[in-house]
Design an enzyme around this catalytic site. Structure first.
Site, PDB file in Angstrom:
ATOM      1  N   ALA A  65       0.878  -1.306   0.083  1.00 36.54           N
ATOM      2  CA  ALA A  65       0.071  -0.053  -0.078  1.00 36.54           C
ATOM      3  C   ALA A  65       0.922   1.384   0.145  1.00 36.54           C
ATOM      4  CB  ALA A  65      -1.015  -0.011   1.315  1.00 36.54           C
ATOM      5  N   GLY A 111       1.473  -5.972  -0.011  1.00 35.27           N
ATOM      6  CA  GLY A 111       0.176  -6.043  -0.921  1.00 35.27           C
ATOM      7  C   GLY A 111       0.323  -6.612  -2.326  1.00 35.27           C
ATOM      8  N   GLU A 114       0.423 -10.501  -1.653  1.00 31.74           N
ATOM      9  CA  GLU A 114      -0.899 -10.936  -1.359  1.00 31.74           C
ATOM     10  C   GLU A 114      -1.667 -11.184  -2.632  1.00 31.74           C
ATOM     11  OE1 GLU A 114      -2.514  -9.570   2.766  1.00 31.74           O
ATOM     12  OE2 GLU A 114      -1.684  -7.877   2.008  1.00 31.74           O
ATOM     13  N   GLU A 136       5.292  -6.514   6.353  1.00 34.16           N
ATOM     14  CA  GLU A 136       4.298  -5.793   7.100  1.00 34.16           C
ATOM     15  C   GLU A 136       4.791  -5.411   8.575  1.00 34.16           C
ATOM     16  OE1 GLU A 136       1.755  -6.830   3.358  1.00 34.16           O
ATOM     17  OE2 GLU A 136       3.287  -7.609   4.750  1.00 34.16           O
TER      18      GLU A 136
END
Length: 716
Positions: A65, A111, A114, A136
């Site tokens: 992000a 992300g 992911e 993270e």
């Protein structure tokens, strides 16, 4: 579309190419999410499409992000929605009945990885820069769009938990071995291999969506292996974080709970834990300072506009001791020819020998080739003749910390190099305006305070004297960027910012010792707060002579107006006892050759431990508060011009705990009203140095934090 393109070939294979037009890196954002979700729907609903390849038009596949967005703060409801949106999109992708393959052409982290995990197959390009992982935890978060649950179901609980708690990024061979990717493919074959997999009509149903699926190592505490792992992991987390960073504990909990639940319920649990972390202060603090503020500093946000950029083909360094040798080394690594001057050829050669030793170590570890090392070494020209400084564009003075010595070399260097050359002093405490009096052109004089060891410490404190010009500031910042360092800009004062506030840490620790507080309690409280070492240990490292010398110098130059720091009596008594620190054989600690350092037993004779010991939390708060309070004073006095520089400097210069985000973020985290009340209590018990300033009281009364907090965001 601004974030991706979608094409469908004659065989019914969709190619989704991530390529954010306005950014150098693909990032997860609400705008990207909307576009990608639309692309998934196209693949899912078009009967002509057999499957999809997801790749990138950039060198990297995708990062996580946008950290600038995350740093602004979220309420818990906003954070939950932020997690649930990509979680739904990923779930739609993997359950839509069409197979997706991630063709990872470069780095895929957070992300970005992911998204890859949500795909049914993952191919990674065979390139050492193409690393994958879920980092993270390093910013106080956990993967919030299915990463924790897919990872543990793919590679197992124990291996998955290790990767989640370390935040490690793995290269192609490691990622393949760990099971994070299904194949490693040569660069030119990536899309071809992805299409070939799709043309084989793979089953688009994930293992965890099949009837009767049993998660690996499920069973919770009824499974002996899991019982052992989850019984010990909380203690391991606490030993590492001292409960200051909630992310490792949250990751452990979400893995433990999630593995026992159906997949969709496990995703809901993950989103709730993610929301708690994102809406809390620690993640916000870490992201804002270590990524956003650091990034802005490295982009030279403080550089005056309109000044042409300087180049540094040839620079001079005066003084070949530890600091000068380090500065010469990093300048040569950056590509400059370096004239390294000391009192004798032998002393100058010792400075170059540091570079030789460092480069040999780099070659041995495979970080540089012999040729690269030889090229760097050839750029360092040691000598004793100031005449060699002719033609340099900048000079850094790193000689003995004494005004008269620095004045002498300034005059000698400028006699050769000329007054127009930028002249920078590496002083750590002496006021720049005073040192500039020896310069032919004070407008071109500036402070560049490096930190030891120079080759490993990222920060440079750029200090403006009263007469330093904006052009000099701009070119000094250019030099810091040339060295690939991180600058903060401060104004002149005794100790500037970093040395001044760091000294409050060591003096407070020594004052506690003088009060009869157990030295082990002082040191452990600092560690529990998040400092890398305690105040007594770090004083031993810098030597007790150095802070004592700083005190005497200030007394000589300031006179009776100078107020001695609270730890001065302890310094004097220890030095009188012949305990000068590690360099002189021992200080607060002993340093036996056959074992680790240990607190000097003689401390108990000089400073008997009193019967009533304070709570460790009180000591912890006291050490944090004194530094935060003096940083607030620096901002009010104009030594600092931004809260961001204060926070960044505190983390990078002396290791203020990263969970706080820095000294001023710490005040915001505690809350202004609570912090002022805490300082008032300390002032009553320990002295006026804890007295909050009128400006800080006003901030508290008006609820004016150093950084605005969004509605609903939490404080510690």
């Amino acid at each position: 579309m601004n974030h991706l393109t979608l094409t469908i070939d004659a065989d019914g294979i969709a190619l989704i190419t991530l390529d954010h037009a306005a950014e150098t890196m693909n990032l997860v954002s609400p705008e990207w999410l909307a576009e990608f979700a639309a692309a998934v729907e196209t693949v899912a609903t078009d009967p002509a499409v057999k499957g999809a390849i997801v790749t990138s038009g950039k060198k990297a596949f995708m990062a996580g992000a946008d950290l600038k967005l995350l740093s602004k703060g979220f309420s818990k409801a906003e954070a939950l929605a932020f997690s649930e949106a990509p979680t739904r999109m990923h779930r739609r992708l993997e359950t839509c009945g069409k197979p997706f393959v991630a063709a990872l052409n470069g780095l895929a982290l957070g992300g970005g990885f992911e998204l890859a995990l949500a795909c049914h197959h993952r191919l990674l390009v065979d390139d050492p820069k193409a690393v994958v992982g879920l980092p993270e935890v390093k910013v106080g978060l956990l993967p919030g769009s299915g990463g924790t649950q897919r990872l543990i179901r793919l590679i197992g609980v124990q291996k998955g938990l290790e990767l989640l708690l370390s935040g490690a990024a793995l290269g192609p061979a490691e990622a393949l071995k760990a099971g994070l990717v299904d194949a490693v493919v040569p660069p030119g074959d990536l899309i071809t291999a992805a299409k070939a997999w799709l043309m084989g009509a793979p089953d688009p149903v994930r293992a965890w969506d099949r009837k009767g699926y049993a998660a690996p190592e499920a069973g919770g505490l009824l499974n002996p292996g899991m019982a052992a792992l989850f019984s010990m992991q909380p203690a391991a987390n606490a030993a590492k974080t001292f409960h200051n960073d909630p992310a490792p504990a949250a990751i452990t909990s979400v893995v433990f709970e999630g593995i026992q639940l159906p997949f969709d319920k496990a995703l809901a649990v993950e989103s709730k834990y993610f929301a708690k972390l994102l809406s809390g202060p620690v993640a916000r603090n870490i992201i804002r300072t270590t990524f956003v503020s650091k990034g802005e500093a490295e982009k030279l946000a403080s550089r005056p506009a309109g000044v042409p950029k300087a180049n540094f083909a040839r620079v001079g360094v005066l003084g070949a001791g530890m600091m000068g040798a380090g500065i010469a080394y990093v300048a040569a690594v950056a590509g400059a020819e370096v004239v390294l001057i000391d009192r004798s050829q032998a002393e100058a050669d010792k400075g170059k020998a540091f570079a030789e030793k460092t480069l040999a170590r780099e070659v041995e570890r495979g970080r540089r080739s012999e040729t690269q090392a030889d090229d760097i070494l050839s750029r360092i020209r040691p000598g004793e003749d100031f005449a060699a400084l002719a033609g340099v564009s900048l000079i850094v003075e790193a000689v003995f910390e004494e005004t008269a010595v620095k004045a002498d070399v300034t005059r000698r260097a400028q006699a050769v190099a000329g007054p127009d050359v930028i002249f920078a002093s590496n002083t750590s405490t002496l006021p720049i305006s005073g040192l500039a009096e020896a310069s032919q052109r004070p407008e071109g004089f500036i402070g560049l305070h490096f930190f030891s060891p120079v080759d490993r410490m990222a920060l440079v404190e750029v200090i403006l004297g009263r007469r330093t010009s904006q052009e000099t500031l701009a070119h000094a910042l250019d030099f810091v960027a040339f060295l690939r360092k991180t600058p903060i800009v401060v104004h002149d004062s005794r100790g500037f910012y970093t040395s001044r506030v760091f000294q409050t840490f060591i003096h407070e620790g020594m004052a506690m010792l003088g009060e009869g507080i157990a030295p082990a309690l002082i040191e452990n409280a600092a560690r529990f707060a998040g400092f890398p070492v305690g105040p007594l240990a770090v004083t031993d490292e810098v030597t007790l002579e150095l802070p004592m010398k700083i005190i005497r110098q200030a007394e000589a130059e300031v006179g009776q107006a100078f107020e001695r720091p609270c730890g001065t009596p302890v310094l004097e008594r220890m030095l009188a006892a012949g305990r000068g620190g590690r360099k002189s054989g021992g200080g607060f600690y002993d340093y036996p050759q056959d074992g680790p350092k240990r607190l000097w037993p003689g401390l108990a004779d000089i400073y008997p431990v009193r019967a009533d010991q304070p709570d460790i939390t009180e000591i912890r708060h006291r050490l944090l508060a004194i530094q935060a309070l003096d940083t607030a004073r620096c901002l009010e006095e104009g030594v600092l011009t931004t809260a961001a520089d204060g926070d960044l400097g505190s983390l990078l210069a002396w290791g203020f705990p990263s969970w706080t985000g820095g000294t001023l973020s710490y005040i915001d985290t505690v809350g202004l009203e609570a912090f002022v009340a805490q300082c008032d209590g300390f002032a009553q018990r320990y002295g006026s140095r804890f007295e909050p300033t009128p400006a800080l009281r006003r901030r508290a009364a008006e609820n004016e934090p150093f950084y605005p907090a969004p509605d609903g965001a939490e404080r510690a």
